[in-house]
Design a protein around this motif. Structure first.
Motif, PDB file in Angstrom:
ATOM      1  N   VAL A  93      35.401  32.385  24.568  1.00 23.72           N
ATOM      2  CA  VAL A  93      36.220  32.166  25.767  1.00 23.72           C
ATOM      3  C   VAL A  93      37.647  32.667  25.566  1.00 23.72           C
ATOM      4  CG1 VAL A  93      34.903  30.199  26.619  1.00 23.72           C
ATOM      5  CG2 VAL A  93      36.714  29.835  24.942  1.00 23.72           C
ATOM      6  N   LEU A  94      37.845  33.584  24.642  1.00 26.22           N
ATOM      7  CA  LEU A  94      39.207  33.992  24.299  1.00 26.22           C
ATOM      8  C   LEU A  94      39.960  34.539  25.512  1.00 26.22           C
ATOM      9  CD1 LEU A  94      41.279  34.320  22.065  1.00 26.22           C
ATOM     10  CD2 LEU A  94      40.344  36.587  21.600  1.00 26.22           C
ATOM     11  N   ALA A  95      39.379  35.475  26.231  1.00 25.99           N
ATOM     12  CA  ALA A  95      40.069  36.085  27.370  1.00 25.99           C
ATOM     13  C   ALA A  95      40.229  35.095  28.519  1.00 25.99           C
ATOM     14  CB  ALA A  95      39.302  37.326  27.834  1.00 25.99           C
ATOM     15  N   GLU A  96      39.127  34.428  28.889  1.00 24.25           N
ATOM     16  CA  GLU A  96      39.178  33.509  30.035  1.00 24.25           C
ATOM     17  C   GLU A  96      40.097  32.333  29.760  1.00 24.25           C
ATOM     18  OE1 GLU A  96      36.497  34.596  28.586  1.00 24.25           O
ATOM     19  OE2 GLU A  96      35.456  35.848  30.083  1.00 24.25           O
ATOM     20  N   MET A  97      39.971  31.726  28.575  1.00 22.85           N
ATOM     21  CA  MET A  97      40.819  30.591  28.231  1.00 22.85           C
ATOM     22  C   MET A  97      42.283  31.008  28.112  1.00 22.85           C
ATOM     23  SD  MET A  97      40.726  27.276  27.437  1.00 22.85           S
ATOM     24  CE  MET A  97      39.171  26.844  26.678  1.00 22.85           C
ATOM     25  N   GLY A  98      42.514  32.198  27.572  1.00 27.92           N
ATOM     26  CA  GLY A  98      43.890  32.699  27.476  1.00 27.92           C
ATOM     27  C   GLY A  98      44.532  32.854  28.847  1.00 27.92           C
ATOM     28  N   ASN A  99      43.773  33.404  29.809  1.00 28.01           N
ATOM     29  CA  ASN A  99      44.311  33.555  31.166  1.00 28.01           C
ATOM     30  C   ASN A  99      44.589  32.198  31.810  1.00 28.01           C
ATOM     31  OD1 ASN A  99      44.163  36.349  31.029  1.00 28.01           O
ATOM     32  ND2 ASN A  99      42.089  36.415  31.868  1.00 28.01           N
ATOM     33  N   LEU A 100      43.688  31.240  31.603  1.00 22.63           N
ATOM     34  CA  LEU A 100      43.866  29.911  32.194  1.00 22.63           C
ATOM     35  C   LEU A 100      45.088  29.213  31.611  1.00 22.63           C
ATOM     36  CD1 LEU A 100      42.892  27.509  33.918  1.00 22.63           C
ATOM     37  CD2 LEU A 100      41.402  26.864  32.007  1.00 22.63           C
ATOM     38  N   LEU A 101      45.216  29.205  30.295  1.00 19.23           N
ATOM     39  CA  LEU A 101      46.351  28.529  29.664  1.00 19.23           C
ATOM     40  C   LEU A 101      47.669  29.224  29.972  1.00 19.23           C
ATOM     41  CD1 LEU A 101      44.754  27.667  26.192  1.00 19.23           C
ATOM     42  CD2 LEU A 101      45.197  26.108  28.101  1.00 19.23           C
ATOM     43  N   THR A 102      47.650  30.542  30.121  1.00 13.89           N
ATOM     44  CA  THR A 102      48.862  31.271  30.503  1.00 13.89           C
ATOM     45  C   THR A 102      49.304  30.868  31.907  1.00 13.89           C
ATOM     46  OG1 THR A 102      48.268  33.149  29.093  1.00 13.89           O
ATOM     47  CG2 THR A 102      49.857  33.552  30.850  1.00 13.89           C
ATOM     48  N   LEU A 103      48.348  30.778  32.821  1.00 11.68           N
ATOM     49  CA  LEU A 103      48.683  30.359  34.187  1.00 11.68           C
ATOM     50  C   LEU A 103      49.279  28.954  34.203  1.00 11.68           C
ATOM     51  CD1 LEU A 103      48.537  30.749  37.285  1.00 11.68           C
ATOM     52  CD2 LEU A 103      46.219  29.813  37.181  1.00 11.68           C
ATOM     53  N   VAL A 104      48.646  28.027  33.483  1.00  6.31           N
ATOM     54  CA  VAL A 104      49.143  26.640  33.469  1.00  6.31           C
ATOM     55  C   VAL A 104      50.518  26.566  32.818  1.00  6.31           C
ATOM     56  CG1 VAL A 104      48.708  24.309  32.613  1.00  6.31           C
ATOM     57  CG2 VAL A 104      46.816  25.682  33.485  1.00  6.31           C
ATOM     58  N   SER A 105      50.717  27.262  31.712  1.00  2.00           N
ATOM     59  CA  SER A 105      51.996  27.186  30.994  1.00  2.00           C
ATOM     60  C   SER A 105      53.137  27.829  31.766  1.00  2.00           C
ATOM     61  CB  SER A 105      51.859  27.854  29.619  1.00  2.00           C
ATOM     62  OG  SER A 105      51.542  29.232  29.757  1.00  2.00           O
ATOM     63  N   ASN A 106      52.842  28.744  32.681  1.00  2.00           N
ATOM     64  CA  ASN A 106      53.895  29.422  33.439  1.00  2.00           C
ATOM     65  C   ASN A 106      54.103  28.862  34.843  1.00  2.00           C
ATOM     66  OD1 ASN A 106      54.429  31.219  31.346  1.00  2.00           O
ATOM     67  ND2 ASN A 106      52.922  32.700  32.074  1.00  2.00           N
ATOM     68  N   GLU A 107      53.017  28.389  35.483  1.00  2.47           N
ATOM     69  CA  GLU A 107      53.095  28.059  36.907  1.00  2.47           C
ATOM     70  C   GLU A 107      52.995  26.569  37.209  1.00  2.47           C
ATOM     71  OE1 GLU A 107      53.785  30.309  39.056  1.00  2.47           O
ATOM     72  OE2 GLU A 107      53.564  32.050  37.747  1.00  2.47           O
ATOM     73  N   TYR A 108      52.442  25.767  36.311  1.00  5.11           N
ATOM     74  CA  TYR A 108      52.196  24.364  36.650  1.00  5.11           C
ATOM     75  C   TYR A 108      53.514  23.606  36.724  1.00  5.11           C
ATOM     76  CZ  TYR A 108      49.041  20.447  37.308  1.00  5.11           C
ATOM     77  OH  TYR A 108      48.328  19.414  37.857  1.00  5.11           O
ATOM     78  N   ASN A 109      53.670  22.822  37.785  1.00  2.00           N
ATOM     79  CA  ASN A 109      54.953  22.176  38.069  1.00  2.00           C
ATOM     80  C   ASN A 109      55.064  20.806  37.391  1.00  2.00           C
ATOM     81  OD1 ASN A 109      57.481  21.910  39.171  1.00  2.00           O
ATOM     82  ND2 ASN A 109      56.758  21.203  41.162  1.00  2.00           N
ATOM     83  N   ASP A 110      54.776  20.784  36.087  1.00  2.73           N
ATOM     84  CA  ASP A 110      54.968  19.580  35.280  1.00  2.73           C
ATOM     85  C   ASP A 110      55.280  20.025  33.863  1.00  2.73           C
ATOM     86  OD1 ASP A 110      54.297  16.392  35.225  1.00  2.73           O
ATOM     87  OD2 ASP A 110      53.754  17.355  33.335  1.00  2.73           O
ATOM     88  N   MET A 111      56.396  19.570  33.354  1.00  5.32           N
ATOM     89  CA  MET A 111      56.872  20.067  32.060  1.00  5.32           C
ATOM     90  C   MET A 111      55.924  19.697  30.926  1.00  5.32           C
ATOM     91  SD  MET A 111      60.606  19.426  30.312  1.00  5.32           S
ATOM     92  CE  MET A 111      61.395  20.005  31.818  1.00  5.32           C
TER      93      MET A 111
END
Length: 583
Positions: A219-237
């Motif tokens: 899941v390297l590519a898929e998990m990387g994309n998901l965690l990148t989205l959460v770490s950049n866009e999610y509105n909770d520190m």
């Protein structure tokens, strides 16, 4: 006390067995006892054929029917308890397949029962580790979940995420569809903007289970994309920081070590404790000294000061709002106001402006030269939606010479979203850091939102509010008259949606007229020597209309609104206005 299996047949004759059938008027506890006895009877009679299994499932109708209608609580617990007892005794028969189909259909129709089903499967796994039912059912439910449209999933999101977390723990199930689906959900919904900690925590729990039970190369590519989205866009520190940690583990640590870190150790340490130790070891070098604890100050260094401002209309996005008022038909304007404002999901918001500065009574010698990362958090109110934190980058200390600068006062705009048009008081807590890295917290003075503060101009075209264009005078008054007529018709038809009241004001009319122009000019639609009409929108989607009429030297106010419990607030406000003219 129930008899043992081997004596059930001799104890109960044919006539007594009829009493084991549950009836509609039985209490839930009685139903459970009857069904449990019947299950034991089937074992004693050695009836393991398909008809026996079908009979047991049919007897569950008394408990399954409410579950089919999405009734939770005791009846749902009883249904799953009895079904587990059936499976415990008859799982090796045809009843095992029937149980599988029954539970899959139940969760598919009502996702709210996903936690009950997961508990059922965990119990099955304890009593029968070799059973294929848990993995088979989790695989089927996982496939159905990732095939669910995003707009349908968000209505039962916590239940689906809890289910996917258990699916992700199964090494026999491919985790790639789960990660891809979570990425799709976050991209095509507003979950990142909403920033719910609970939802983000469940998403990261799924990621943790996948990293713990599956090789990261899958899941390297898929998990990387998901965690990148959460770490950049999610509105909770907190969620963003944890997503960055998981991303670092995914990309820089071998899969075996990640599994070891995220698994309970033989010494009883949990995954969070292991990660904490890892961070402590990694940051224990002299170049990374530990941060000082949060220091609670008895009195605040800061104060918020309200800035007077003219109320601004808050209208939903519409092409109509951008058109000049002269090009609008009054009927179209009325229809749009009724359908797009009163009946839509748009909630009016109130934006109040403040100035943040150092407290005037704070000792100058103890004031830091500059404060950084100031976060103002307002308490919640049952009548208001949660208020978003106000973030201010920095604030400097006023100069001793008294010459002000641009950074010794900072603007702070607080957006309130009343769920009901009522005043409220909010406690304010501030956290901030000094140049030396110390972090402080203190309480500020309460913020008060008065009833007059939530008055908003009618959410129409900005040109509608212009006082300079005399041609709009007639249009504004016609619109007011039409609104008054519609609300009055609703009142006369005994509808609970509108109510009318009359308030007698004993103060001098001239002074009251002057005060109305000073405080409520944006809301005045008609202004003569004898009559003043005032229209205001009240959050979340209400209307307030007031007609002031001169009666000799005094005045009478006729109030019409579509929310009855604001009438005491309106009357109190008007009397306060009248009282202020005497002072």
């Amino acid at each position: 006390v129930l008899p043992s299996d081997d004596c059930m047949v001799s104890v109960l004759g044919d006539h007594q067995r009829l009493h084991l059938y549950p009836v509609a008027f039985d209490d839930i506890s009685i139903m459970r006892i009857k069904l449990d006895c019947f299950s034991l009877l089937q074992v004693a009679m050695d009836q393991e054929h398909a008809e026996s299994a079908a009979l047991l499932i049919d007897l569950l109708i008394c408990l399954h029917k409410p579950v089919e209608y999405n009734v939770a609580g005791k009846v749902a617990v009883a249904f799953y308890t009895v079904l587990f007892a059936f499976y415990q005794r008859h799982g090796h028969t045809k009843l095992g397949q029937m149980t599988y189909q029954l539970l899959v259909d139940t969760v598919t129709k009502h996702p709210v029962f996903a936690p009950h089903t997961v508990d059922f499967l965990e119990s099955v796994r304890k009593i029968s580790p070799e059973s294929s039912l848990p993995i088979k059912m989790l695989c089927a439910l996982g496939q159905q979940t990732v095939a669910t449209p995003v707009e349908q999933l968000v209505h039962h999101l916590p239940h689906y995420l809890a289910l996917l977390r258990h699916v992700a723990c199964e090494t026999e199930i491919n985790p790639v569809p789960i990660v891809s689906y979570l990425l799709q959900v976050l991209n095509w919904s507003s979950l990142c903007q909403e920033g719910s900690w609970s939802v983000g925590n469940k998403v990261l729990a799924i990621c943790s289970c996948i990293l713990q039970h599956h090789h990261s190369s899958l899941v390297l590519a898929e998990m990387g994309n998901l965690l990148t989205l959460v770490s950049n866009e999610y509105n909770d520190m907190d969620i963003r920081d944890r997503a960055r940690l998981y991303y670092s583990l995914l990309t820089t640590v071998s899969s075996n070590k990640v599994m070891h870190l995220l698994t309970f150790g033989s010494d009883g340490t949990s995954a969070s404790q292991r990660l904490t130790r890892l961070v402590e070891v990694g940051l224990s070098a002299p170049s990374f000294p530990p941060a000082n604890p949060l220091q609670e100050l008895p009195s605040s260094l800061l104060q918020l000061t309200r800035v007077p401002q003219e109320p601004v209309s808050d209208h939903p996005p519409s092409d109509l709002c951008q058109q000049p008022i002269a090009g609008l038909d009054l009927d179209d304007l009325m229809d749009w106001y009724k359908n797009s404002v009163q009946a839509s999901g748009h909630q009016l918001r109130v934006r109040l402006s403040y100035k943040l500065c150092y407290h005037k009574e704070a000792q100058p010698q103890v004031l830091p030269a500059c404060l950084y990362a100031i976060c103002l958090r307002l308490s919640t109110s049952s009548r208001y939606a949660p208020v978003e934190d106000v973030i201010i980058p920095y604030l400097t200390k006023p100069s001793e010479q008294g010459a002000g600068n641009d950074s010794d006062e900072q603007d702070a705009v607080v957006e309130f979203c009343p769920l009901h048009p009522q005043p409220a008081t909010f406690a304010v807590r501030a956290t901030y850091s000094s140049k030396g890295g110390d972090t402080f917290a203190s309480e500020l003075a309460d913020v008060h939102v008065s009833f007059a503060d939530i008055f908003l101009p009618l959410p129409l075209s900005p040109a509608f509010q212009s006082k300079e264009d005399e041609t709009l005078y007639v249009v504004r008054q016609q619109f007011f008259d039409r609104l008054w007529e519609q609300l009055s018709d609703s009142t006369s038809s005994n509808s609970a949606s509108s109510i009318q009241s009359v308030v007698s004001l004993k103060q001098e009319k001239d002074e009251l007229w002057k005060l109305l122009h000073e405080q409520f000019l944006p809301f005045i639609t008609l202004n003569t020597d004898d009559v003043i009409h005032m229209a205001a929108a009240l959050p979340p989607r209400h209307t307030l209309l007031i007609k002031f009429s001169a009666v000799g030297t005094a005045a009478v106010a006729s109030v019409l609104t579509d929310v009855w419990d604001v009438l005491p607030l309106v009357e109190n406000l008007l009397h306060q206005l009248g009282a202020s003219t005497e002072n």
